[in-house]
Design a protein around this motif. Structure first.
Motif, short mmCIF file in Angstrom:
data_model
loop_
_atom_site.label_atom_id
_atom_site.label_comp_id
_atom_site.label_asym_id
_atom_site.label_seq_id
_atom_site.Cartn_x
_atom_site.Cartn_y
_atom_site.Cartn_z
N SER A 120 0.83 -1.21 0.00
CA SER A 120 0.00 0.00 0.00
C SER A 120 0.86 1.26 0.00
N ALA A 121 2.01 1.21 0.68
CA ALA A 121 2.91 2.37 0.69
C ALA A 121 3.47 2.63 -0.71
N ILE A 122 3.83 1.56 -1.40
CA ILE A 122 4.35 1.72 -2.77
C ILE A 122 3.29 2.30 -3.68
N LEU A 128 1.47 8.90 -6.08
CA LEU A 128 1.47 10.36 -5.91
C LEU A 128 2.71 10.99 -6.52
N LEU A 129 3.85 10.34 -6.35
CA LEU A 129 5.07 10.87 -6.95
C LEU A 129 4.96 10.90 -8.47
N TYR A 130 4.40 9.82 -9.03
CA TYR A 130 4.24 9.77 -10.49
C TYR A 130 3.36 10.91 -10.98
N THR A 137 0.45 17.17 -14.40
CA THR A 137 -0.50 16.39 -13.60
C THR A 137 -0.39 16.67 -12.11
N ARG A 138 0.34 17.71 -11.73
CA ARG A 138 0.52 18.00 -10.31
C ARG A 138 -0.80 18.30 -9.61
N HIS A 139 -1.60 19.13 -10.24
CA HIS A 139 -2.88 19.48 -9.61
C HIS A 139 -3.75 18.23 -9.48
N PHE A 140 -3.76 17.40 -10.50
CA PHE A 140 -4.51 16.15 -10.47
C PHE A 140 -3.99 15.26 -9.34
N LYS A 143 -5.12 16.67 -5.91
CA LYS A 143 -6.53 16.35 -5.65
C LYS A 143 -6.70 14.86 -5.33
N THR A 144 -5.86 14.04 -5.95
CA THR A 144 -5.89 12.61 -5.64
C THR A 144 -5.52 12.38 -4.18
N MET A 145 -4.49 13.07 -3.71
CA MET A 145 -4.11 12.98 -2.31
C MET A 145 -5.25 13.44 -1.42
N GLN A 146 -5.87 14.54 -1.78
CA GLN A 146 -6.99 15.06 -0.99
C GLN A 146 -8.13 14.05 -0.93
#
Length: 231
Positions: A120-122, A128-130, A137-140, A143-146
């Protein structure tokens, strides 16, 4: 820039893996928690054993049990650590056959959380790093993190309500998910219940869910803040 199907798949994997990461990570942390250990912390809050263990004896036996859970070897190789334990002042085994069987099951489940933690960590960190490493794709990614944090918070709130409104049912459902029905239920005079009574597990569940809730909230807030920066 249009978001690709692959990037959308990464988003959903990250969102789904976020609560798994926080859940198994918190369990592994509570098992490894030391100085003071979780039993030492908890025994200062709950009633003493009503069947004869002194506070010192109960703490030492609980710590010996935790040592077994922390060992890296598979359960069958280290179960002797529990089989060798004796009720203080006697030659009677601390744990009966049924308790020993359950503790093997417990370690199997706890050990399975280790690869689950890494996988799950990977997924979460790598995904998120990708997404965030590229400007397009940073904003995307933010928002994914959010959304991953928000999904975790929503799940935990439901679980916490279930715990506080129907603890006995929640306790039964949780155990039946991981263990065969009937293999985890013991008498109040059995050592496992004397060392780890119901209040012990209620408090454990509370710490577990509150920690996950806080972690999910922080992830959601960080993702929201980054989405504003990269909007």
């Amino acid at each position: 820039m249009e978001i690709t199907t692959f990037e959308k798949i990464i988003r959903w994997l990250v969102i789904l893996a976020t609560p798994v990461l926080l859940t198994v990570g918190t369990v592994r942390f509570l098992i490894a928690w030391d100085n003071p250990s979780y039993p030492e912390f908890e025994y200062g809050r709950i009633a003493s054993d009503p069947y004869g263990f002194s506070d010192e004896e109960r703490l030492q036996l609980a710590l010996d049990t935790m040592t077994y859970l922390r060992r890296p070897e598979p359960a069958p190789e280290v179960i002797y650590l529990l089989e060798d334990l004796r009720i203080p002042g006697t030659d009677t085994p601390l744990y009966n056959e049924a308790e020993i069987g359950h503790m093997i099951d417990v370690k199997v489940v706890a050990d399975a959380f280790k690869p689950a933690l890494w996988i799950s960590a990977i997924i979460v960190v790598g995904g998120l790093l990708y997404l965030m490493i590229r400007e397009q794709t940073r904003h995307f990614g933010a928002k994914t993190m959010q959304y991953g944090g928000m999904f975790t918070v929503g799940l935990v709130i439901v679980i916490m309500l279930f715990m506080f409104l129907a603890w006995n049912l929640a306790f039964t459902v949780f155990h039946n998910i991981f263990f065969d029905p009937g293999t985890w239920q013991f008498s109040y005079t059995d050592s496992l219940i004397r060392l780890f009574p119901e209040q012990f597990w209620f408090d454990f569940g509370t710490i577990w869910t509150v920690t996950i809730l806080a972690g999910g909230g922080l992830i959601a807030l960080l993702g929201y803040a980054l989405s504003k920066v990269w909007s």
